[in-house]
Design a protein around this motif. Structure first.
Motif, mmCIF file in Angstrom:
data_model
loop_
_atom_site.group_PDB
_atom_site.id
_atom_site.type_symbol
_atom_site.label_atom_id
_atom_site.label_comp_id
_atom_site.label_asym_id
_atom_site.label_seq_id
_atom_site.Cartn_x
_atom_site.Cartn_y
_atom_site.Cartn_z
ATOM 1 N N LEU A 163 42.449 53.563 27.479
ATOM 2 C CA LEU A 163 42.684 54.526 28.546
ATOM 3 C C LEU A 163 44.102 55.076 28.461
ATOM 4 O O LEU A 163 45.010 54.393 27.997
ATOM 5 C CB LEU A 163 42.525 53.859 29.921
ATOM 6 C CG LEU A 163 41.155 53.389 30.348
ATOM 7 C CD1 LEU A 163 40.853 52.037 29.776
ATOM 8 C CD2 LEU A 163 41.100 53.326 31.845
ATOM 9 N N TYR A 164 44.279 56.302 28.941
ATOM 10 C CA TYR A 164 45.628 56.820 29.148
ATOM 11 C C TYR A 164 46.177 56.152 30.391
ATOM 12 O O TYR A 164 45.423 55.806 31.314
ATOM 13 C CB TYR A 164 45.607 58.339 29.361
ATOM 14 C CG TYR A 164 45.179 59.115 28.150
ATOM 15 C CD1 TYR A 164 45.972 59.161 27.012
ATOM 16 C CD2 TYR A 164 43.974 59.812 28.134
ATOM 17 C CE1 TYR A 164 45.583 59.875 25.903
ATOM 18 C CE2 TYR A 164 43.576 60.527 27.026
ATOM 19 C CZ TYR A 164 44.389 60.555 25.920
ATOM 20 O OH TYR A 164 43.994 61.259 24.810
ATOM 21 N N LYS A 165 47.485 55.943 30.460
ATOM 22 C CA LYS A 165 48.086 55.290 31.624
ATOM 23 C C LYS A 165 47.821 56.131 32.869
ATOM 24 O O LYS A 165 48.034 57.329 32.881
ATOM 25 C CB LYS A 165 49.584 55.119 31.424
ATOM 26 C CG LYS A 165 50.238 54.351 32.529
ATOM 27 C CD LYS A 165 51.699 54.138 32.260
ATOM 28 C CE LYS A 165 52.298 53.327 33.393
ATOM 29 N NZ LYS A 165 53.725 53.152 33.181
ATOM 30 N N GLY A 166 47.331 55.492 33.919
ATOM 31 C CA GLY A 166 47.047 56.169 35.177
ATOM 32 C C GLY A 166 45.664 56.794 35.251
ATOM 33 O O GLY A 166 45.285 57.348 36.279
ATOM 34 N N GLU A 167 44.880 56.712 34.184
ATOM 35 C CA GLU A 167 43.544 57.304 34.174
ATOM 36 C C GLU A 167 42.591 56.457 35.009
ATOM 37 O O GLU A 167 42.597 55.231 34.926
ATOM 38 C CB GLU A 167 43.043 57.390 32.735
ATOM 39 C CG GLU A 167 41.674 58.003 32.603
ATOM 40 C CD GLU A 167 41.184 58.059 31.166
ATOM 41 O OE1 GLU A 167 40.172 58.729 30.939
ATOM 42 O OE2 GLU A 167 41.799 57.422 30.295
ATOM 43 N N GLN A 168 41.778 57.108 35.817
ATOM 44 C CA GLN A 168 40.782 56.424 36.639
ATOM 45 C C GLN A 168 39.409 56.609 36.004
ATOM 46 O O GLN A 168 39.019 57.728 35.674
ATOM 47 C CB GLN A 168 40.752 57.015 38.053
ATOM 48 C CG GLN A 168 42.024 56.800 38.845
ATOM 49 C CD GLN A 168 42.182 55.354 39.262
ATOM 50 O OE1 GLN A 168 41.223 54.688 39.590
ATOM 51 N NE2 GLN A 168 43.417 54.878 39.237
ATOM 52 N N ILE A 169 38.677 55.531 35.836
ATOM 53 C CA ILE A 169 37.328 55.580 35.281
ATOM 54 C C ILE A 169 36.347 55.533 36.441
ATOM 55 O O ILE A 169 36.406 54.636 37.286
ATOM 56 C CB ILE A 169 37.067 54.380 34.342
ATOM 57 C CG1 ILE A 169 38.066 54.372 33.196
ATOM 58 C CG2 ILE A 169 35.651 54.397 33.810
ATOM 59 C CD1 ILE A 169 37.984 55.559 32.290
ATOM 60 N N LEU A 170 35.453 56.515 36.498
ATOM 61 C CA LEU A 170 34.420 56.497 37.525
ATOM 62 C C LEU A 170 33.396 55.442 37.125
ATOM 63 O O LEU A 170 32.743 55.550 36.088
ATOM 64 C CB LEU A 170 33.754 57.863 37.652
ATOM 65 C CG LEU A 170 34.631 58.976 38.199
ATOM 66 C CD1 LEU A 170 33.897 60.305 38.162
ATOM 67 C CD2 LEU A 170 35.067 58.654 39.623
ATOM 68 N N ARG A 171 33.300 54.423 37.936
ATOM 69 C CA ARG A 171 32.419 53.298 37.617
ATOM 70 C C ARG A 171 31.008 53.582 38.104
ATOM 71 O O ARG A 171 30.794 54.143 39.182
ATOM 72 C CB ARG A 171 32.942 52.019 38.274
ATOM 73 C CG ARG A 171 34.365 51.628 37.864
ATOM 74 C CD ARG A 171 34.463 51.148 36.414
ATOM 75 N NE ARG A 171 33.743 49.946 36.169
ATOM 76 C CZ ARG A 171 34.250 48.731 36.283
ATOM 77 N NH1 ARG A 171 35.497 48.555 36.618
ATOM 78 N NH2 ARG A 171 33.512 47.689 36.046
ATOM 79 N N LYS A 172 30.018 53.158 37.329
ATOM 80 C CA LYS A 172 28.616 53.295 37.697
ATOM 81 C C LYS A 172 28.074 51.927 38.044
ATOM 82 O O LYS A 172 28.536 50.911 37.534
ATOM 83 C CB LYS A 172 27.803 53.838 36.523
ATOM 84 C CG LYS A 172 28.083 55.267 36.176
ATOM 85 C CD LYS A 172 27.160 55.695 35.057
ATOM 86 C CE LYS A 172 27.359 57.127 34.690
ATOM 87 N NZ LYS A 172 26.474 57.520 33.578
ATOM 88 N N ALA A 173 27.085 51.913 38.909
ATOM 89 C CA ALA A 173 26.438 50.655 39.246
ATOM 90 C C ALA A 173 25.493 50.281 38.113
ATOM 91 O O ALA A 173 24.891 51.133 37.466
ATOM 92 C CB ALA A 173 25.624 50.807 40.534
ATOM 93 N N GLY A 174 25.376 48.995 37.839
ATOM 94 C CA GLY A 174 24.481 48.527 36.784
ATOM 95 C C GLY A 174 23.039 48.583 37.247
ATOM 96 O O GLY A 174 22.716 49.125 38.320
ATOM 97 N N LYS A 175 22.158 47.992 36.488
ATOM 98 C CA LYS A 175 20.750 47.976 36.869
ATOM 99 C C LYS A 175 20.576 47.081 38.080
ATOM 100 O O LYS A 175 21.180 46.030 38.203
ATOM 101 C CB LYS A 175 19.899 47.427 35.727
ATOM 102 C CG LYS A 175 19.845 48.340 34.535
ATOM 103 C CD LYS A 175 18.958 47.732 33.491
ATOM 104 C CE LYS A 175 18.860 48.617 32.288
ATOM 105 N NZ LYS A 175 18.016 48.042 31.233
ATOM 106 N N SER A 176 19.733 47.520 38.980
ATOM 107 C CA SER A 176 19.448 46.669 40.138
ATOM 108 C C SER A 176 18.040 46.090 39.985
ATOM 109 O O SER A 176 17.141 46.717 39.455
ATOM 110 C CB SER A 176 19.534 47.490 41.431
ATOM 111 O OG SER A 176 18.607 48.558 41.388
ATOM 112 N N SER A 177 17.887 44.859 40.464
ATOM 113 C CA SER A 177 16.596 44.198 40.325
ATOM 114 C C SER A 177 15.637 44.695 41.393
ATOM 115 O O SER A 177 16.016 45.045 42.508
ATOM 116 C CB SER A 177 16.774 42.683 40.438
ATOM 117 O OG SER A 177 17.273 42.356 41.708
#
Length: 179
Positions: A163-177
């Protein structure tokens, strides 16, 4: 007329500018940069300022006005202050080491990744996971950083990657049961 193209470029005291036959050479304490300019653009030096002027007022030439002003301004800033980019390695076992003129990355592959460092760029590794890049050439610096980053793009599920310093990654939810 371009708003950016009309702005003057301020030349610091320790920077020397030479413009000759559509070639501009800018020399400062961190290096020398040379660029070929098209014949459509003229550089005028007044006191401690540079101005980018146009030979003709066509749509194509006006489109290049702000571009070449910004490229010359980046050259002046680069030779007087240098540009910095910081990359952060996120992931278990991810690390970087500088060995001679190469940067060696451990990124979870079966082999270490070796990348040749260009002569104009200085690389410093802090605590194995932070890579500081410095150069007077902004274009070359960005290209080299993107080449390093291409080995492990940040992924949205665990947030691992380079990552570049200060970069925010949009997180996704994993598979749900399903129940």
């Amino acid at each position: 007329m371009s708003r950016i193209g009309k702005l003057p470029i301020t030349i610091p005291e320790n920077v020397e500018v030479k413009y000759q036959d559509s070639t501009i050479t800018i020399k400062g304490q961190f290096g020398t940069l040379i660029t070929e300019l098209p014949d459509l653009v003229i550089i005028v030096q007044e006191n401690n300022n540079l101005k980018v002027k146009l030979k003709e007022e066509t749509k194509k030439v006006r489109a290049l006005h702000g571009l070449y002003r910004t490229l010359i301004n980046n050259m002046v800033i680069g030779v007087s202050k240098q540009f910095n980019l910081t990359l952060v390695l996120k992931g278990v076992g991810y690390r970087a080491v500088v060995q001679g003129s190469e940067i060696v990355l451990s990124l979870g592959y079966s082999h270490p990744v070796k990348i040749e460092i260009p002569k104009q760029i200085s690389v410093e590794v802090i605590q194995n996971t932070t890579v500081n890049l410095k150069s007077c050439d902004k274009e070359l610096l960005g290209l080299f950083a993107s080449n390093i980053r291409a080995w492990r793009q940040p992924e949205p599920y665990k947030g691992k990657g380079i990552l570049y310093k200060g970069e925010q990654i949009l997180r996704k939810a994993g598979k749900s049961s399903k129940k």
